[in-house]
Write a protein that holds these residues in place. Sequence first.
Motif, short mmCIF file in Angstrom:
data_model
loop_
_atom_site.label_atom_id
_atom_site.label_comp_id
_atom_site.label_asym_id
_atom_site.label_seq_id
_atom_site.Cartn_x
_atom_site.Cartn_y
_atom_site.Cartn_z
N ASP A 81 6.43 71.11 22.58
CA ASP A 81 5.20 70.69 23.25
C ASP A 81 4.29 71.88 23.50
O ASP A 81 3.07 71.80 23.33
CB ASP A 81 5.51 69.98 24.57
N GLU A 113 5.83 51.52 23.99
CA GLU A 113 6.28 52.07 25.26
C GLU A 113 7.70 51.66 25.60
O GLU A 113 8.44 52.40 26.25
CB GLU A 113 5.33 51.62 26.38
N THR A 135 -7.00 71.50 17.05
CA THR A 135 -7.07 70.08 16.73
C THR A 135 -8.39 69.69 16.10
O THR A 135 -8.61 68.51 15.84
CB THR A 135 -6.84 69.24 18.00
N HIS A 182 8.35 59.00 24.85
CA HIS A 182 7.22 59.42 25.68
C HIS A 182 6.56 60.67 25.09
O HIS A 182 6.49 61.73 25.72
CB HIS A 182 7.68 59.68 27.11
N LYS A 183 6.12 60.54 23.87
CA LYS A 183 5.45 61.63 23.18
C LYS A 183 4.21 61.09 22.49
O LYS A 183 4.12 59.91 22.17
CB LYS A 183 6.40 62.27 22.13
N ASP A 184 3.25 61.99 22.24
CA ASP A 184 2.04 61.61 21.52
C ASP A 184 2.28 61.65 20.02
O ASP A 184 3.16 62.36 19.52
CB ASP A 184 0.89 62.55 21.88
N HIS A 185 1.45 60.90 19.30
CA HIS A 185 1.39 60.95 17.83
C HIS A 185 2.74 60.62 17.19
O HIS A 185 3.20 61.33 16.29
CB HIS A 185 0.91 62.33 17.35
N SER A 212 -0.96 66.43 15.56
CA SER A 212 -2.30 66.12 16.04
C SER A 212 -2.65 64.69 15.69
O SER A 212 -1.98 64.03 14.89
CB SER A 212 -3.34 67.08 15.43
N GLU A 213 -3.72 64.22 16.28
CA GLU A 213 -4.20 62.86 16.00
C GLU A 213 -4.62 62.71 14.55
O GLU A 213 -4.41 61.67 13.92
CB GLU A 213 -5.38 62.53 16.93
N LYS A 258 0.50 72.32 21.99
CA LYS A 258 -0.68 72.50 22.81
C LYS A 258 -1.53 73.66 22.33
O LYS A 258 -2.74 73.69 22.52
CB LYS A 258 -0.26 72.74 24.27
N HIS A 282 3.09 51.93 15.35
CA HIS A 282 3.12 52.88 16.45
C HIS A 282 4.41 52.68 17.24
O HIS A 282 4.91 51.56 17.34
CB HIS A 282 1.93 52.66 17.39
N ARG A 339 7.06 62.43 14.49
CA ARG A 339 5.96 62.97 15.31
C ARG A 339 5.11 63.91 14.47
O ARG A 339 5.62 64.70 13.67
CB ARG A 339 6.51 63.75 16.50
#
Length: 909
Positions: free
Chosen positions: A412, A854, A420, A859-862, A879-880, A416, A851, A876
């Motif tokens: 993570d 929930e 992006t 609990h992670k993005d992308h 980036s978007e 960050k 996708h 994963r």
Amino acid sequence: MVEQGQTSLAGQRLGAPETLGISTLEPGHKPPAMPPGRLVPIRVLLLDDSEEIFDISHRASGRVLFETVCLHLNLIEGDYFGLEFQSHHRKMVWLDLLKPIRKQITRPKHTVLRFVVKFFPPDHSLLLEELTRYLFALQVRQDLASGRLTCSDASASLLVSHIIQSEIGDFEETQCRQHLLNTNYIPDQMALMDKIMEFHHKHIGQTPAESDYRLLEVASRLEMYGIRLHPAKDREGTKLSLAVAHGGVLVFQGHNRINNFNWSKIRKLSFKRRRFLIKLRQNVNQDTLEFLMASRDCCKMFWKVCVEYHAFFRLFEEPRPKPKPVLFLVTFICVNLSVGEIHTSHIRTINIKGICLRPVLMIFICACLSFSEVTCALVNGHAEDCRGATPSPLISPMLNDTGAIRTDDEEDNRRKNCPTDNAYCIAKELLCTERTYLKDLELITSFQGVLDKEDCVPEALKTLLSSTYEPLHSHHTHFLQELEERLSLQYCVFVILQALSGQLQMISECVFALERACVASRRLECVCREFELQKVCYIPLNVFLLSPLHRLLHYRQILDRLCKHYPPTHTDYSDCRAALDDVCELEAALRPGLEQIENYQKLLELQKDLIGVEHLAVAGRQLIRLGCLSKLSGKGLQQRMFFLFNDVLLYSTRGITSANQFTVHRQLPLHGMTIRESEDEWGVPHSFTLMVQQQSLVVAACSESEMEKWMEDLKMAVDMAEECNGLTADLLSASKDVKSSGASEVVESEDDLCGSRTSLPRNGNNSGNTLNRGNTTAHVCWHRNTSVSMLDFSIAIENKLSGNLLRKFKNSNGWQKLWVVFTNFTLFFYKTHEDEYPLASLPLLGYSVTHAGESENIHKDHVFKLHFKSHIYYFRTESEYFFERWMTVIRSATVSASRTRYLNRTEPD
């Protein structure tokens, strides 16, 4: 005990005020954020031999400790320095600033880290601050005392004289002699005492700061300045030492430098176990140099330092290699983000002899990095805004391609810090896919090497392959290296790449010529088959041969996305638009030939999969769809594999052979065929009836959408059959008892149906022919009970993608970083992008991609999910942008396209 925010009075020996009369930390520069967690005392030995203890969170990364030390010293130019410590192998290693300290140092309370100079610039005047030069002078002093910085007696005496001038001031004989008796600066100092005093006498009036400057002026001219020797041996077993400096990799015998490989001469640095490999450019006499080091850890450590040195110093100096006699033109334009200046790095024009070029094809790739996102994103691993500062290349992307299990916190934090901006992501996609493309070209060159050793290969074929692929390989090797360097340096990259349409047009002829030669020579056919069964050849050989044509489509897509990203008012929009128009023009000229050769390649692949047919790949025949349908008979529904062409429909069962080929049982000519839905008639869901020559065949699809696609393609094929002139006359093999539609149906063994719903064999668990033929598209369709059309193949060609993904199984906890290549409806998994062949593969036909919900506790993005029956995988992206790109290309494999949807489709923004 040192706390954050407390600064040192470094330089107090100079009699200067606290700030030394130089710039202090930039306004707004704050101490590094300390992660939550218990504090651990960490000891750091500074260059003046003082030891400080810093209380650092046990969860902190190396960056937090490093910045805390720099803040304590009030040091601005910290990029030149690093922290080193002794590992459990008793080797001095650098603290990785991106990784948590607890992952690197097992016993922090019992470990002393040393704050030392890591990068030695070639010109000491590049050091802007007095404090920085003072710390460099302390490093030179340590290197002299330890014997690492070897030099002549005269140079050693001069260096010591500058040191004592800064320490005790102007010359006074008694004081100087007593100081030299009490303090030892170099080995055998007593023998040089008179010479040292003679030099010291000449420095009267020189301030400590001036002494530091003169000391570095002398030291930087020495051959061993900043050199750390790494023991190694050459291929003959001769003991040598390797080192890395600002200009490249050095080779020493003892303390004498015997070779120097400038960065401009090096194409690639790598290591395999204990072997350190230097691949040189083609214009150098020897292609690859090999050195044997003490262990793999030593090898990896030196490789990592080399990459860091390369990334650091190539920012300041870009060597200009001599033009190479290859058939391309490359121009790089760098945009300095801090001042907005554009300058041409170098323009290389190659004279072409004997080849007629079309107008220059411009492929304009602009990685416009958002300054607020990127400027210091890679300065020692932290992402703070330092507008106006020179970006540091200390952390190179080439260091982060490991395949290890990463902790969530570590990953993570890394994500960050990742830029992006879409333009940057587009440029990164170009880089990743270019790596895969170059691997494809390297496979072709290795295949050429195999053919060169065979007497059965016609010389004309060897010449054709060599003249077509070698220039492409040479060009893209250089192109990839330049792209990696500029992207890793966080500079905007504008690439103007000229491709030769003449060579692209020869790609099709290479495929045709190779097939003709294989038909004429049984030996050559065996050679090609054996090569295709190697692990490195993970897709059919002909697909590799066609890769330059596919790459042109990828360039067009990348340019198209850039044009959609930039508003028409953007300064780069007009250039991107012009480049896109050029690519589209060339693509339009090559498109008919590409469609023809793609169809031919698929026919050749099917010829290998089918038993009972011959002369399948003939002029005029087109593949339309292949896949599974269930045939209705007196025994009920039985799974069959159908192959639809523009003149005939074949169906088969999967034979029980070592090659798992399909045995053709029947052919149905399309001329005069009628198709009607028959679900109500037979009571079988998704069924339809084929009528031809007063015979009927009832088949059922697995879903309504599959039935609609089959019926749509069958009706189109019947219309096309009116234009065919007897293509089916000699399609069936005379040696096989295969019946046409007018004869009674062949009795088929029920054993042929066994395993029709089983899972695909894993890529690594097969041998021989099954390794290659077991995962062909036809076999995947058989196992997944689905179908694909030629339009699906066309879409798949455009949707090739490469890059790093994190993978997680349904019941596992950790995420594994993998290099993933998507091609031919399949995900191929590698540990890193440098691996020669995939570790595993996952055919995606039949899978669904969604996708991650929930309710799945991801609990992670992308994160996206791949699902087929009980098989579930999570992936994963960083980036978007890449999340949307992977979803797009995977959907193209998991959802078969109908002709109507394909003609109406538009690529998402």
